[in-house]
Design an enzyme around this catalytic site. Structure first.
Site, mmCIF file in Angstrom:
data_model
loop_
_atom_site.group_PDB
_atom_site.id
_atom_site.type_symbol
_atom_site.label_atom_id
_atom_site.label_comp_id
_atom_site.label_asym_id
_atom_site.label_seq_id
_atom_site.Cartn_x
_atom_site.Cartn_y
_atom_site.Cartn_z
ATOM 1 N N GLN A 90 0.843 -1.192 0.000
ATOM 2 C CA GLN A 90 0.000 0.000 0.000
ATOM 3 C C GLN A 90 0.877 1.241 0.000
ATOM 4 O O GLN A 90 1.653 1.465 0.920
ATOM 5 C CB GLN A 90 -0.915 0.039 1.233
ATOM 6 C CG GLN A 90 -1.776 1.300 1.282
ATOM 7 C CD GLN A 90 -2.588 1.418 2.551
ATOM 8 O OE1 GLN A 90 -2.805 0.437 3.256
ATOM 9 N NE2 GLN A 90 -3.053 2.625 2.858
ATOM 10 N N CYS A 96 -6.420 1.583 2.477
ATOM 11 C CA CYS A 96 -6.377 0.244 3.087
ATOM 12 C C CYS A 96 -7.669 -0.541 2.889
ATOM 13 O O CYS A 96 -7.638 -1.761 2.764
ATOM 14 C CB CYS A 96 -6.018 0.325 4.565
ATOM 15 S SG CYS A 96 -7.148 1.344 5.548
ATOM 16 N N HIS A 167 -7.172 1.109 10.535
ATOM 17 C CA HIS A 167 -6.561 0.443 9.387
ATOM 18 C C HIS A 167 -7.266 -0.878 9.096
ATOM 19 O O HIS A 167 -7.618 -1.617 10.012
ATOM 20 C CB HIS A 167 -5.083 0.183 9.697
ATOM 21 C CG HIS A 167 -4.310 -0.388 8.551
ATOM 22 N ND1 HIS A 167 -4.173 0.249 7.340
ATOM 23 C CD2 HIS A 167 -3.617 -1.555 8.441
ATOM 24 C CE1 HIS A 167 -3.430 -0.506 6.529
ATOM 25 N NE2 HIS A 167 -3.094 -1.601 7.175
ATOM 26 N N ASP A 182 -1.725 -7.352 4.780
ATOM 27 C CA ASP A 182 -1.725 -5.941 5.164
ATOM 28 C C ASP A 182 -0.720 -5.225 4.271
ATOM 29 O O ASP A 182 0.485 -5.498 4.326
ATOM 30 C CB ASP A 182 -1.327 -5.828 6.642
ATOM 31 C CG ASP A 182 -1.231 -4.402 7.142
ATOM 32 O OD1 ASP A 182 -1.302 -3.467 6.322
ATOM 33 O OD2 ASP A 182 -1.073 -4.221 8.362
#
Length: 229
Positions: A90, A96, A167, A182
């Site tokens: 990211q 996110c 997040h 993630d």
């Protein structure tokens, strides 16, 4: 949130299954293939209410100084993802939620049908042989996704603000293993053996440990992507 290299920032996606459904359906997940659902609680009785089979779990949690320290420590030992896991970095701030959905759908394309020629169909075909950083750059420069994300943000029930301290991450099962995905991490995190039938319960065990570290916060949300049957 993002600690990536891009100066680009989007407004954050709301943790709202209705918004997420319209988002993924509009991009190429057939509505009769998969749907997002709220998880109303983590005890066994409430988990049983979640439509099955669960294909992926999205988790929204608060970013704290403790979680940031742990992330930096863990990232030093993470390896590049195995060939079976679809993972991307990211680099766009507040992306996110979209990255979480891309991780979710990207790892279940063998279980659901994408509409041929749709945005997601073309996105995964275009990025299939890219590494996680190349996928991040591809997304960063993708105007169609940026517009779709903005439309989804506008559809939320609350006014979106740029400065958030929460997040999204994704949990899914790939080749019999539970992965935490993630985009702010160096790579996927394996949490051990899992299966299509135990994915939700296995993910909840990890989620509960994160919640226990933040007992005074209510900034948590769990959403599943479940297959329509």
């Amino acid at each position: 949130m993002s600690d990536g290299s891009s100066a680009k920032r989007w407004l954050p996606l709301e943790a709202n299954p209705d918004v997420m459904n319209q988002f993924i359906w509009g991009l190429g997940v057939a509505p009769d293939e998969a749907e997002c659902y709220d998880v109303y609680g983590l005890d066994e009785e409430l988990l049983e209410m979640v439509p099955k089979p669960v294909l992926a779990v999205l988790f929204l949690y608060p970013i704290t100084s403790q979680s940031e320290e742990e992330r930096i420590q863990q990232d030093s030992s993470l390896k590049e993802p195995s060939g079976g896991v679809y993972f991307m970095k990211q680099t766009v701030g507040n992306a996110c939620g979209t990255i979480g959905l891309l991780h979710a759908v990207g790892n279940i394309t063998s279980k659901i049908k994408l509409i041929e020629g749709s945005y997601l169909d073309k996105f995964y075909k275009s990025t299939a042989n890219m590494n996680p950083s190349e996928r991040a750059t591809f997304l960063e420069n993708d105007r169609e996704m940026e517009v779709a994300h903005s439309v989804a943000v506008a559809a939320g029930d609350t006014e979106a603000i740029d400065d958030v301290a929460t997040h999204f991450i994704c949990f899914t099962c790939v080749d019999g293993e539970l992965y935490e995905l993630d985009g702010r991490r160096a790579g996927p995190i394996s949490h051990g053996a899992s299966s299509a039938t135990t994915l939700l319960q296995d993910a909840v065990k990890v989620i509960q440990k994160i919640i226990e570290k933040n007992p005074d916060s209510n900034s948590f949300n769990v959403i599943t992507i479940s297959k329509k049957i």
